[in-house]
Design a protein around this motif. Structure first.
Motif, PDB file in Angstrom:
ATOM      1  N   ILE A 198       0.787  -1.209  -0.010  1.00  0.00           N
ATOM      2  CA  ILE A 198      -0.046  -0.033  -0.027  1.00  0.00           C
ATOM      3  C   ILE A 198       0.842   1.334   0.078  1.00  0.00           C
ATOM      4  CG2 ILE A 198      -1.870   1.211   1.275  1.00  0.00           C
ATOM      5  CD1 ILE A 198      -2.287  -1.467   2.660  1.00  0.00           C
ATOM      6  N   PRO A 199       1.335   1.959  -1.217  1.00  0.00           N
ATOM      7  CA  PRO A 199       1.972   2.895  -1.288  1.00  0.00           C
ATOM      8  C   PRO A 199       2.378   3.949  -0.233  1.00  0.00           C
ATOM      9  CG  PRO A 199       0.942   2.522  -3.485  1.00  0.00           C
ATOM     10  CD  PRO A 199       0.383   1.565  -2.391  1.00  0.00           C
ATOM     11  N   GLU A 200       1.037   4.304   0.463  1.00  0.00           N
ATOM     12  CA  GLU A 200       1.057   5.351   1.456  1.00  0.00           C
ATOM     13  C   GLU A 200       1.637   4.741   2.826  1.00  0.00           C
ATOM     14  OE1 GLU A 200       0.172   8.778   2.029  1.00  0.00           O
ATOM     15  OE2 GLU A 200       0.102   8.805  -0.196  1.00  0.00           O
ATOM     16  N   LEU A 201       1.613   3.413   2.994  1.00  0.00           N
ATOM     17  CA  LEU A 201       2.202   2.824   4.217  1.00  0.00           C
ATOM     18  C   LEU A 201       3.722   2.910   4.094  1.00  0.00           C
ATOM     19  CD1 LEU A 201      -0.047  -0.123   5.043  1.00  0.00           C
ATOM     20  CD2 LEU A 201      -0.145   2.266   5.919  1.00  0.00           C
ATOM     21  N   GLY A 202       4.265   3.032   2.858  1.00  0.00           N
ATOM     22  CA  GLY A 202       5.530   2.919   2.585  1.00  0.00           C
ATOM     23  C   GLY A 202       6.226   4.065   3.082  1.00  0.00           C
ATOM     24  N   LYS A 203       5.603   5.031   3.318  1.00  0.00           N
ATOM     25  CA  LYS A 203       6.125   6.464   3.722  1.00  0.00           C
ATOM     26  C   LYS A 203       6.470   6.534   5.136  1.00  0.00           C
ATOM     27  CE  LYS A 203       3.861   8.881  -0.043  1.00  0.00           C
ATOM     28  NZ  LYS A 203       2.682   9.934  -0.293  1.00  0.00           N
ATOM     29  N   MET A 204       6.069   5.649   5.984  1.00  0.00           N
ATOM     30  CA  MET A 204       6.375   5.672   7.548  1.00  0.00           C
ATOM     31  C   MET A 204       7.817   5.589   8.095  1.00  0.00           C
ATOM     32  SD  MET A 204       3.324   5.876   8.875  1.00  0.00           S
ATOM     33  CE  MET A 204       3.623   5.313  10.547  1.00  0.00           C
ATOM     34  N   ASP A 205       7.942   6.143   8.918  1.00  0.00           N
ATOM     35  CA  ASP A 205       9.469   6.279   9.416  1.00  0.00           C
ATOM     36  C   ASP A 205       9.679   4.728   9.990  1.00  0.00           C
ATOM     37  OD1 ASP A 205      12.042   6.537  10.588  1.00  0.00           O
ATOM     38  OD2 ASP A 205      10.837   8.079  12.016  1.00  0.00           O
ATOM     39  N   ALA A 206      10.609   4.116   9.494  1.00  0.00           N
ATOM     40  CA  ALA A 206      10.963   2.976  10.116  1.00  0.00           C
ATOM     41  C   ALA A 206      11.403   2.667  11.378  1.00  0.00           C
ATOM     42  CB  ALA A 206      11.814   1.906   9.113  1.00  0.00           C
ATOM     43  N   GLN A 207      11.977   3.797  11.919  1.00  0.00           N
ATOM     44  CA  GLN A 207      12.661   3.707  13.120  1.00  0.00           C
ATOM     45  C   GLN A 207      11.629   4.205  14.285  1.00  0.00           C
ATOM     46  OE1 GLN A 207      16.779   5.302  13.464  1.00  0.00           O
ATOM     47  NE2 GLN A 207      16.734   5.427  11.218  1.00  0.00           N
ATOM     48  N   ALA A 208      10.560   4.498  13.954  1.00  0.00           N
ATOM     49  CA  ALA A 208       9.718   5.090  15.066  1.00  0.00           C
ATOM     50  C   ALA A 208       9.144   3.983  15.723  1.00  0.00           C
ATOM     51  CB  ALA A 208       8.186   5.523  14.274  1.00  0.00           C
ATOM     52  N   ILE A 209       8.905   4.354  17.214  1.00  0.00           N
ATOM     53  CA  ILE A 209       8.800   3.146  18.029  1.00  0.00           C
ATOM     54  C   ILE A 209       8.000   3.592  19.311  1.00  0.00           C
ATOM     55  CG2 ILE A 209      10.975   3.227  19.175  1.00  0.00           C
ATOM     56  CD1 ILE A 209      11.076   0.226  19.461  1.00  0.00           C
ATOM     57  N   ALA A 210       6.819   2.901  19.628  1.00  0.00           N
ATOM     58  CA  ALA A 210       6.182   3.321  20.931  1.00  0.00           C
ATOM     59  C   ALA A 210       5.719   2.183  21.830  1.00  0.00           C
ATOM     60  CB  ALA A 210       5.259   4.370  20.661  1.00  0.00           C
ATOM     61  N   PHE A 211       5.392   2.439  22.943  1.00  0.00           N
ATOM     62  CA  PHE A 211       5.024   1.396  23.865  1.00  0.00           C
ATOM     63  C   PHE A 211       4.041   1.886  24.900  1.00  0.00           C
ATOM     64  CE2 PHE A 211       6.840  -2.316  26.560  1.00  0.00           C
ATOM     65  CZ  PHE A 211       5.664  -2.891  26.984  1.00  0.00           C
TER      66      PHE A 211
ATOM     67  N   GLY B  23      -6.497   1.387  35.053  1.00  0.00           N
ATOM     68  CA  GLY B  23      -6.796   2.173  34.281  1.00  0.00           C
ATOM     69  C   GLY B  23      -5.953   3.137  33.999  1.00  0.00           C
ATOM     70  N   LYS B  24      -4.490   3.210  34.982  1.00  0.00           N
ATOM     71  CA  LYS B  24      -3.705   4.206  34.796  1.00  0.00           C
ATOM     72  C   LYS B  24      -2.649   3.907  33.625  1.00  0.00           C
ATOM     73  CE  LYS B  24       0.401   6.186  37.071  1.00  0.00           C
ATOM     74  NZ  LYS B  24       1.209   6.104  38.291  1.00  0.00           N
ATOM     75  N   ILE B  25      -2.598   4.835  32.669  1.00  0.00           N
ATOM     76  CA  ILE B  25      -1.706   4.866  31.731  1.00  0.00           C
ATOM     77  C   ILE B  25      -0.220   4.928  31.594  1.00  0.00           C
ATOM     78  CG2 ILE B  25      -1.594   5.773  28.981  1.00  0.00           C
ATOM     79  CD1 ILE B  25      -4.623   6.754  29.594  1.00  0.00           C
ATOM     80  N   HIS B  26       0.699   4.263  30.863  1.00  0.00           N
ATOM     81  CA  HIS B  26       2.061   4.162  31.008  1.00  0.00           C
ATOM     82  C   HIS B  26       2.285   4.316  29.701  1.00  0.00           C
ATOM     83  CE1 HIS B  26       1.947   2.892  35.425  1.00  0.00           C
ATOM     84  NE2 HIS B  26       0.942   2.256  34.905  1.00  0.00           N
ATOM     85  N   ASN B  27       3.246   5.344  29.234  1.00  0.00           N
ATOM     86  CA  ASN B  27       3.864   5.530  27.957  1.00  0.00           C
ATOM     87  C   ASN B  27       5.462   5.454  27.947  1.00  0.00           C
ATOM     88  OD1 ASN B  27       1.288   5.519  26.727  1.00  0.00           O
ATOM     89  ND2 ASN B  27       1.169   7.721  27.037  1.00  0.00           N
ATOM     90  N   ALA B  28       5.671   5.174  26.634  1.00  0.00           N
ATOM     91  CA  ALA B  28       7.288   5.253  26.444  1.00  0.00           C
ATOM     92  C   ALA B  28       7.353   5.365  24.862  1.00  0.00           C
ATOM     93  CB  ALA B  28       8.225   3.928  26.822  1.00  0.00           C
ATOM     94  N   GLY B  29       8.320   6.278  24.511  1.00  0.00           N
ATOM     95  CA  GLY B  29       8.681   6.448  22.929  1.00  0.00           C
ATOM     96  C   GLY B  29       7.910   7.246  22.391  1.00  0.00           C
ATOM     97  N   ASP B  30       7.636   7.151  21.133  1.00  0.00           N
ATOM     98  CA  ASP B  30       6.738   7.947  20.200  1.00  0.00           C
ATOM     99  C   ASP B  30       5.409   7.735  20.220  1.00  0.00           C
ATOM    100  OD1 ASP B  30       9.469   8.777  18.919  1.00  0.00           O
ATOM    101  OD2 ASP B  30       9.241   6.999  17.736  1.00  0.00           O
ATOM    102  N   VAL B  31       4.928   7.998  21.501  1.00  0.00           N
ATOM    103  CA  VAL B  31       3.569   7.716  21.693  1.00  0.00           C
ATOM    104  C   VAL B  31       2.582   8.608  21.259  1.00  0.00           C
ATOM    105  CG1 VAL B  31       3.842   6.657  24.084  1.00  0.00           C
ATOM    106  CG2 VAL B  31       3.741   9.189  24.069  1.00  0.00           C
ATOM    107  N   HIS B  32       3.066   9.809  20.832  1.00  0.00           N
ATOM    108  CA  HIS B  32       2.194  10.517  19.988  1.00  0.00           C
ATOM    109  C   HIS B  32       2.073  10.453  18.255  1.00  0.00           C
ATOM    110  CE1 HIS B  32       1.644  12.803  23.513  1.00  0.00           C
ATOM    111  NE2 HIS B  32       2.886  13.121  23.851  1.00  0.00           N
ATOM    112  N   LYS B  33       3.059   9.504  17.851  1.00  0.00           N
ATOM    113  CA  LYS B  33       2.940   9.305  16.594  1.00  0.00           C
ATOM    114  C   LYS B  33       1.823   8.310  16.042  1.00  0.00           C
ATOM    115  CE  LYS B  33       5.512   8.863  12.705  1.00  0.00           C
ATOM    116  NZ  LYS B  33       6.081   9.967  12.091  1.00  0.00           N
ATOM    117  N   LYS B  34       1.089   8.993  15.056  1.00  0.00           N
ATOM    118  CA  LYS B  34      -0.243   8.309  14.596  1.00  0.00           C
ATOM    119  C   LYS B  34      -0.035   7.346  13.440  1.00  0.00           C
ATOM    120  CE  LYS B  34      -3.286  12.143  15.559  1.00  0.00           C
ATOM    121  NZ  LYS B  34      -4.256  13.162  14.871  1.00  0.00           N
TER     122      LYS B  34
END
Length: 337
Positions: free
Chosen positions: A61-74, A81-92
């Motif tokens: 899917i051509p548009e997916l190929g534009k994603m940054d391979a190094q982006a990472i989130a956890f 119900g408490k939220i714990h985040n690490a990495g590129d958590v705002h990356k959509k």
């Protein structure tokens, strides 16, 4: 020696020691889960960051190929119900196949499980997500997690035009409590213009009498796959199904133990495509991946996990994402088995 003096046998002493030891181990496991923190997640993320080099960003899917391979989130939503985040958590990124569990929840709620699964199976598979499986033999999709079954699932949701898609979008917004979520129109157009294999499945099922509508129904499937969210949103979705369809903030509007069991069972046997069997052995948790690089995980009765890294392994699952989940599950002994 008096007859009233009690001397425990060696066997009794061993049993008492065993029970005592297991009580301590159990307490330690419970304490471990309560120590989940962003520091913990960051440590696991950094340990597994380099696994992206072993994968490849989806480009069919051509548009997916534009994603940054190094982006990472956890992200983790714990039992409280408490939220714990690490990495590129705002990356959509786009949900892709993770949207299938939302569509399945909606159609089963509308039509009933028996009616839906009369048209498809509960089976696992050793075939890729876009395989035609037994459409050309028995005529029915193997399960609702592979593309054929998911296309059929969406076509069965009530409503004309975009209504079925809007139901899916609204449910994602509700579960995540994130009303800013929308679909990526560029990805949608890219999926629609290159989705000939999915189109073939659609018409095979139409030929078999499972689908009666037109390609608008297939367009809804392409739209749902294009819904954009974050790793945190995925963790909230994982939490939702892990806790009987109760939202992370305690909202129980859609509480339904049976639907939650159905969704999690399908995630466990088919959510990671042909890797599902091995994944059940190594991770042992209901999970659903998407070729956008996300994986949503449910720890039944406990928590939700969301990971993101767009470089995929040969099965179409996030390479770094899988290894983050594996390390986390091992550290906290979360496997069902």
């Amino acid at each position: 020696m008096s007859k009233n003096v009690f001397l425990p046998s060696a066997k009794a002493i061993c049993i008492a020691a065993f029970l005592s030891l297991n009580t301590v181990v159990y307490a330690q496991k419970t304490a471990d889960i309560s120590t989940i923190s962003e520091k913990t997640l960051s440590s696991i993320l950094e340990k597994n960051r380099s696994y992206y080099t072993e994968g490849k960003v989806a480009d069919y899917i051509p548009e997916l190929g534009k994603m940054d391979a190094q982006a990472i989130a956890f992200s983790v939503v714990d039992k409280n119900g408490k939220i714990h985040n690490a990495g590129d958590v705002h990356k959509k990124f786009t949900m892709q196949s993770i949207s299938k569990i939302i569509a399945l929840m909606i159609v089963v709620s509308e039509k009933g499980e028996a009616n839906v699964f009369d048209k498809m199976g509960y089976f696992g598979t050793d075939k890729p997500f876009n395989h035609f499986s037994n459409l050309e033999t028995t005529g029915k999709p193997l399960n609702p997690m592979m593309n054929a079954g998911a296309i059929l699932t969406t076509s069965l949701i009530s409503g004309e035009g975009e209504k079925p898609f809007l139901k899916i979008l609204d449910m994602v917004r509700y579960i995540t409590k994130n009303h800013a979520i929308d679909y990526n129109k560029s990805v949608y157009e890219s999926e629609k213009s290159t989705g000939h294999r999915n189109r073939g499945m659609f018409y095979l099922m139409k030929n078999n009498g499972l689908i009666s509508g037109n390609e608008e129904q297939l367009d809804n499937y392409f739209r749902q796959c294009s819904i954009e969210l974050t790793a945190e949103d995925l963790a909230k979705i994982g939490y939702f199904f892990a806790n009987q369809c109760v939202r992370f903030d305690g909202d129980s509007t859609y509480k339904n133990e049976e639907v939650a069991k159905l969704i999690q069972s399908q995630m466990l046997i088919a959510g990671m495509y042909e890797f599902s069997g091995e994944y059940a052995r190594t991770v042992g948790l209901p999970s659903k991946s998407g070729v956008g690089g996300g994986i949503a995980v449910s720890v039944p009765g406990k928590m939700g996990i969301g990971v993101f890294s767009p470089a995929l392994d040969q099965h179409g699952n996030s390479s770094a994402g899988y290894h983050m989940i594996l390390d986390f599950v091992k550290q906290y002994d979360l496997s069902l088995f």
